[in-house]
Design an enzyme around this catalytic site. Structure first.
Site, short mmCIF file in Angstrom:
data_model
loop_
_atom_site.label_atom_id
_atom_site.label_comp_id
_atom_site.label_asym_id
_atom_site.label_seq_id
_atom_site.Cartn_x
_atom_site.Cartn_y
_atom_site.Cartn_z
N HIS A 132 0.81 -1.22 0.00
CA HIS A 132 0.00 0.00 0.00
C HIS A 132 0.84 1.27 0.00
CE1 HIS A 132 0.30 -0.35 4.54
NE2 HIS A 132 0.41 0.95 4.42
N ASP A 162 0.31 -7.74 1.59
CA ASP A 162 0.65 -6.33 1.65
C ASP A 162 2.16 -6.11 1.66
OD1 ASP A 162 0.08 -3.64 1.56
OD2 ASP A 162 -0.05 -3.42 3.74
N GLY A 253 3.81 6.91 8.34
CA GLY A 253 5.16 6.93 7.81
C GLY A 253 5.98 5.73 8.22
N ASN A 254 5.54 5.01 9.28
CA ASN A 254 6.22 3.79 9.69
C ASN A 254 5.92 2.62 8.77
OD1 ASN A 254 6.27 4.80 12.96
ND2 ASN A 254 7.95 3.53 12.22
N SER A 255 4.87 2.75 7.97
CA SER A 255 4.45 1.64 7.14
C SER A 255 5.58 1.19 6.22
CB SER A 255 3.25 2.06 6.29
OG SER A 255 2.48 0.95 5.95
N LEU A 310 -3.73 -25.94 0.17
CA LEU A 310 -4.33 -27.19 0.60
C LEU A 310 -5.65 -27.44 -0.10
CD1 LEU A 310 -3.70 -27.12 4.45
CD2 LEU A 310 -2.70 -28.72 2.82
N GLY A 311 -6.39 -26.37 -0.40
CA GLY A 311 -7.68 -26.51 -1.05
C GLY A 311 -8.76 -26.97 -0.09
#
Length: 512
Positions: A132, A162, A253-255, A310-311
């Site tokens: 993001h 992400d 801003g830490n993202s 695994l389904g």
């Protein structure tokens, strides 16, 4: 009282050495290589400047000094359209994302910037961050610890975790040491390093509050507006959430920044906070380094993530559900059903089984199971321990890819370009074509839905008609796809209009 995490949590765009062994993770000569620094098993005491023993609230100087040179500032620039609909976004998010996010009537193209952090994972310039942070970026600028500013390009993204990998052209960079997030214990001291509020190399400390958190925030939080969450993952299978929760202060801003242990080893990438205000309120979440390493290496080598499946359809257990399902254990993951071409079913798993271990490691929840399986690629064999009728049974399962096969799936470049737009397109009706012709438009393709991605970040809404790509008219979805073919990592300019205002033509562009 049980906390409703989904009500509290939103993923920011939080943006708006030790003795080391060089470890060549990717060694196939036909593929790209990346060198990771892997941590050695060492006593913790030697890594604190005061020599305090493991577990003591020692100083964090070593971890800070080892990590800050590896953490970078990322500025992403994109063009987006403002819309009258943005006024409906609550003030809480307007404040969080900064001035200019909402307000103003009508639609107009505007440049927008987002900032975040990233972590250098190899001396030759590969950087891991959050998807993001870079989603929809027209340009990416990386600022190193020594204040050098370099342009970066996106190598690959994985919205289901992400995580994204970008690259700068540089050599001999300080790279973070990759630690073992599986060995992290609740109560352990950790340090978060990032660029909150555009303040470079900020270090905060806290403890690990919990592990294996599945919050349901990836792909299910579009209600917060275009910029409030990572791209919608409606088209992405099985979002993988198994967050490390910490009380180390994490703010905008830490993202994409580093979460490290006292040895300065990366144990997670800071991704989300739980807060009613948009600023830190005691809960922060990081993608574990085990997932980060797997995802980033796959993105570099293959261009997409190779996940084994695994389904099966699953459910977490507690005493009430155990009674409801008629099983003999309260811990583990209940197998409700199978998908088509299920690897688990082919391997001998049955409906009603409770998965309690993967390769000998205890499994208590769906996030823990997803993490254990998600670290494998199609064709890998895993040993599942299931509880069936009160007795444990070991079953070997060969994982499959998302199509039910066992082959590595390499990225389809044209499909990747279209997927990055995050929208569905359709041909115009004859009536729509005739209406556009009155305004001297040759035709176009209609945006049927916007599901996140780069078009969402520009503010494009459902119903928008793309009339030109790079100045050339497009009259059908086929022509639109042809116009975008081979344009990955290239600047593309779009032109179009809304049918209720055919005189107003909008132009915007970004790097695919």
């Amino acid at each position: 009282m049980k906390t409703n995490w989904k009500a509290l949590v939103f993923v920011g765009l939080l943006s708006s050495a030790t003795t080391l062994a060089g470890f060549k993770l990717l060694s196939n000569d036909s593929e790209k290589d990346v060198i990771f620094k892997e941590a050695q098993s060492e006593s913790l005491a030697r890594f604190t400047s005061t020599g305090t023993p493991a577990g003591a609230p020692g100083d964090f100087v070593y971890a800070a000094e080892a990590t800050t040179p590896t953490v970078v500032h990322i500025k992403s620039t994109m063009s987006r359209q403002s819309s009258s609909r943005e006024q409906q976004i609550p003030d809480i998010f307007r404040d969080f994302f900064g001035d200019g996010f909402g307000g103003g009537g009508g639609r107009s193209a505007q440049p927008a910037e987002a900032t975040g952090s990233g972590v250098i994972i190899s001396p030759d310039g590969y950087i891991v961050t959050n998807n993001h942070v870079v989603e929809g970026a027209q340009e990416l600028e990386v600022t190193l610890h020594n204040k050098a500013k370099l342009r970066a390009k996106v190598i690959g993204t994985d919205p289901s975790t992400d995580i994204a990998v970008i690259k700068i052209e540089s050599k001999d960079l300080p790279a973070v040491t990759i630690g073992n997030s599986d060995a992290v214990k609740v109560g352990e001291w950790v340090v978060a390093v990032g660029n909150p509020f555009n303040l470079e190399s900020t270090v905060t400390a806290g403890i690990v509050s919990a592990k294996g958190r599945g919050l349901g925030i990836i792909g299910s939080s579009r209600r917060y507006g275009n910029n409030a969450t990572p791209a919608s993952l409606a088209s992405v299978d099985s979002p993988l959430e198994s967050f490390i929760q910490t009380d180390a202060v994490v703010n905008p801003g830490n993202s994409g920044g580093a979460l490290v242990n006292l040895k300065g080893e990366l144990i997670g990438i800071n991704t989300a906070i739980a807060s009613p205000t948009g600023s830190f309120a005691g809960y922060a979440f990081a993608v574990p380094s085990s997932i980060v390493k797997k995802v980033s290496s796959d993105l570099i080598k293959f261009g997409n993530v190779q996940r084994g499946y695994l389904g099966i359809s699953l459910d977490d257990l507690d005493s009430r559900k155990a009674e409801e399902y008629g099983v003999k254990v309260n811990d583990g993951v209940y197998v409700r059903d199978f998908t088509d071409n299920s690897a688990a079913k082919a391997g001998g798993v049955e409906k009603g089984d409770v998965i309690v271990k993967v390769d000998g490691l205890r499994i208590n929840s769906i996030p823990e199971l997803q993490q254990s399986i998600g670290l494998h690629k199609p064709g890998d064999k895993v040993n599942l321990t299931v509880n069936r009728d009160g007795k444990e049974k070991d079953i070997t399962v060969t994982l499959r890819n998302r199509t039910g096969g066992s082959d590595i799936i390499k990225r389809d470049e044209s499909a990747a370009v279209l997927s990055s737009l995050g929208a569905q397109f359709g041909n115009l009706t004859d009536g729509e074509k005739q209406k556009l012709a009155k305004f001297k438009h040759e035709g176009g393709v209609k945006v049927l839905s916007v599901e996140g991605g780069k078009l969402a970040r520009t503010g494009v809404e459902e119903g928008f008609i793309v009339t030109k790509v790079n100045g050339k008219a497009v009259r059908s979805v086929k022509e639109f796809e042809s116009a975008l073919a081979g344009k990955e990592d290239s600047m593309v300019q779009f032109e179009g209009l809304y049918p209720d205002a055919p005189y107003d033509v909008y132009s915007f562009g970004f790097r695919l």
